[in-house]
Enzyme design. Sequence first.
Site, PDB file in Angstrom:
ATOM      1  N   ASN A  10      -0.626 -59.043  34.927  1.00  0.00           N
ATOM      2  CA  ASN A  10       0.208 -59.724  33.683  1.00  0.00           C
ATOM      3  C   ASN A  10       0.193 -58.998  32.327  1.00  0.00           C
ATOM      4  O   ASN A  10      -1.118 -58.600  31.987  1.00  0.00           O
ATOM      5  CB  ASN A  10       0.137 -61.159  33.602  1.00  0.00           C
ATOM      6  CG  ASN A  10       0.349 -62.054  34.724  1.00  0.00           C
ATOM      7  OD1 ASN A  10       1.461 -61.705  35.511  1.00  0.00           O
ATOM      8  ND2 ASN A  10      -0.089 -63.331  34.841  1.00  0.00           N
ATOM      9  N   GLY A  38      -3.661 -61.432  34.127  1.00  0.00           N
ATOM     10  CA  GLY A  38      -3.432 -61.869  35.444  1.00  0.00           C
ATOM     11  C   GLY A  38      -4.662 -62.036  36.267  1.00  0.00           C
ATOM     12  O   GLY A  38      -5.621 -61.408  36.101  1.00  0.00           O
ATOM     13  N   GLY A  40      -5.277 -61.833  39.161  1.00  0.00           N
ATOM     14  CA  GLY A  40      -5.483 -60.619  40.171  1.00  0.00           C
ATOM     15  C   GLY A  40      -6.248 -59.459  39.325  1.00  0.00           C
ATOM     16  O   GLY A  40      -7.420 -59.216  39.671  1.00  0.00           O
ATOM     17  N   ASN A  42      -7.929 -59.434  36.407  1.00  0.00           N
ATOM     18  CA  ASN A  42      -8.909 -59.842  35.679  1.00  0.00           C
ATOM     19  C   ASN A  42     -10.060 -59.902  36.609  1.00  0.00           C
ATOM     20  O   ASN A  42     -11.240 -59.258  36.481  1.00  0.00           O
ATOM     21  CB  ASN A  42      -8.874 -61.250  35.214  1.00  0.00           C
ATOM     22  CG  ASN A  42      -7.808 -61.349  33.917  1.00  0.00           C
ATOM     23  OD1 ASN A  42      -7.508 -60.236  33.451  1.00  0.00           O
ATOM     24  ND2 ASN A  42      -7.290 -62.695  34.032  1.00  0.00           N
ATOM     25  N   LEU A 212     -17.333 -76.646  38.170  1.00  0.00           N
ATOM     26  CA  LEU A 212     -17.190 -77.846  37.397  1.00  0.00           C
ATOM     27  C   LEU A 212     -17.179 -78.007  35.827  1.00  0.00           C
ATOM     28  O   LEU A 212     -17.710 -78.702  35.297  1.00  0.00           O
ATOM     29  CB  LEU A 212     -18.289 -78.868  38.050  1.00  0.00           C
ATOM     30  CG  LEU A 212     -17.931 -79.215  39.610  1.00  0.00           C
ATOM     31  CD1 LEU A 212     -19.086 -79.845  40.018  1.00  0.00           C
ATOM     32  CD2 LEU A 212     -16.635 -79.870  39.767  1.00  0.00           C
ATOM     33  N   THR A 239      -9.888 -68.185  28.428  1.00  0.00           N
ATOM     34  CA  THR A 239      -9.090 -67.502  29.134  1.00  0.00           C
ATOM     35  C   THR A 239      -9.813 -66.641  30.128  1.00  0.00           C
ATOM     36  O   THR A 239     -10.656 -65.551  29.558  1.00  0.00           O
ATOM     37  CB  THR A 239      -8.075 -66.598  28.489  1.00  0.00           C
ATOM     38  OG1 THR A 239      -7.313 -67.408  27.536  1.00  0.00           O
ATOM     39  CG2 THR A 239      -6.675 -66.176  29.460  1.00  0.00           C
ATOM     40  N   GLY A 242     -12.916 -68.102  34.495  1.00  0.00           N
ATOM     41  CA  GLY A 242     -12.827 -68.396  35.990  1.00  0.00           C
ATOM     42  C   GLY A 242     -12.866 -67.134  36.895  1.00  0.00           C
ATOM     43  O   GLY A 242     -13.648 -66.844  37.991  1.00  0.00           O
ATOM     44  N   ASP A 243     -11.911 -66.182  36.266  1.00  0.00           N
ATOM     45  CA  ASP A 243     -11.820 -64.891  36.959  1.00  0.00           C
ATOM     46  C   ASP A 243     -13.201 -64.152  36.932  1.00  0.00           C
ATOM     47  O   ASP A 243     -13.399 -63.349  37.681  1.00  0.00           O
ATOM     48  CB  ASP A 243     -10.649 -64.084  36.348  1.00  0.00           C
ATOM     49  CG  ASP A 243      -9.298 -64.834  36.562  1.00  0.00           C
ATOM     50  OD1 ASP A 243      -9.255 -65.536  37.621  1.00  0.00           O
ATOM     51  OD2 ASP A 243      -8.283 -64.756  35.436  1.00  0.00           O
ATOM     52  N   GLY A 278      -9.408 -62.740  24.628  1.00  0.00           N
ATOM     53  CA  GLY A 278      -8.296 -62.451  25.402  1.00  0.00           C
ATOM     54  C   GLY A 278      -9.010 -62.414  27.039  1.00  0.00           C
ATOM     55  O   GLY A 278     -10.054 -62.872  27.214  1.00  0.00           O
TER      56      GLY A 278
HETATM   57  O1  RIB Z   1      -6.923 -66.901  34.509  1.00  0.00           O
HETATM   58  C1  RIB Z   1      -6.313 -66.175  33.571  1.00  0.00           C
HETATM   59  C2  RIB Z   1      -4.976 -65.607  33.819  1.00  0.00           C
HETATM   60  O2  RIB Z   1      -4.026 -66.363  34.265  1.00  0.00           O
HETATM   61  C3  RIB Z   1      -4.510 -65.041  32.284  1.00  0.00           C
HETATM   62  O3  RIB Z   1      -4.759 -63.517  32.128  1.00  0.00           O
HETATM   63  C4  RIB Z   1      -2.873 -65.180  32.681  1.00  0.00           C
HETATM   64  O4  RIB Z   1      -2.323 -63.947  33.158  1.00  0.00           O
HETATM   65  C5  RIB Z   1      -2.727 -65.906  34.017  1.00  0.00           C
HETATM   66  O5  RIB Z   1      -2.561 -65.409  35.049  1.00  0.00           O
END
Ligand code: RIB
Length: 297
Positions: A10, A38, A40, A42, A212, A239, A242-243, A278
């Site tokens: 994304n 996105g 994926g 990330n 959690l 943001t 979690g990724d 970011g």
């Molecule tokens: O987990 C964060 C992501 O969720 C962001 O980068 C955004 O693109 C959404 O997909």
Amino acid sequence: MKLINFGSMNYDKVYRVPGIVKPGETITAHSLTTFFGGKGLNQSVALARAGAKVYHAGLVGTDGAPLKEFLRENGVDVSLIETAKVENGQAIIQVDDSGQNSIFLFPGSNRAVTPIFAGNVLCYFEEGDYILLQNEISSLGEIIKIARERGMKIILNPSPFDEHLDSCDLSAVDTFLLNEVEGEAVSGTSDPKRMADAILEQYPKSHVVLTLGKQGVLYKDASHSASHGIFEMPVIDTTAAGDTFTGYYIAGMLEGQPVESALRLASMAAALAVSREGAAPSIPLRAEVDAALEQQK
Ligand code: RIB
């Protein structure tokens, strides 16, 4: 053994706002910045920065070439990314002064993934290879089906949790990586202490990693359990935290680290990501994570 992440890419339009806008309200943003993101993308960046070799598969839009280039520059194999004749996916993200976010997605190219494309991609993978999935692309149920038929190990981050997961055979999943909201949806219980057990009752051969928030992270499988607390950092932007956790945990797991060490590695990586702005740009390098862990000793 190969690892493929079949996931979204994304453009994140990040608006810094004094507070998340409420229904009927109009507010003025402090700033607007476009980041690569996105779930994926990330997670592939987190895997690569952690030192893992990862193939990313997915579809960018006609305006999406910079996303593919960014993944390539980060050491991700991009040979399985194709271009769809539609606009690229976008996320509209508000981040408030406390670092909390609120996101809505325009899926664009991410929801142009077809079962035929999935079959073409997965024919390069075989028994014992790993596939990582999130819930931001179309044909997820078919991808899981094909991956299972090929004997691949399926790691699922069911995020964001929505009706598209209804068509997925979750009994094929080897490892679930989920937060409290997703944990409740999969387990059917709102009690975080019961979630991992409830998931194991339904899917007894799976491994469950449950994040959690401030309570840290829990791991459970049929014979082993573990937990880890959070590392406190100043919160700038949550943001992709979690990724980052997901990518680093999988990298640690594939290195053969004990679960406890992989949880520790991933928790520090996520804490560093939270302290930066970011999505993808906030994901730390392995050397930074190792140095921060060393300082804890
Ligand atoms: O987990 C964060 C992501 O969720 C962001 O980068 C955004 O693109 C959404 O997909």
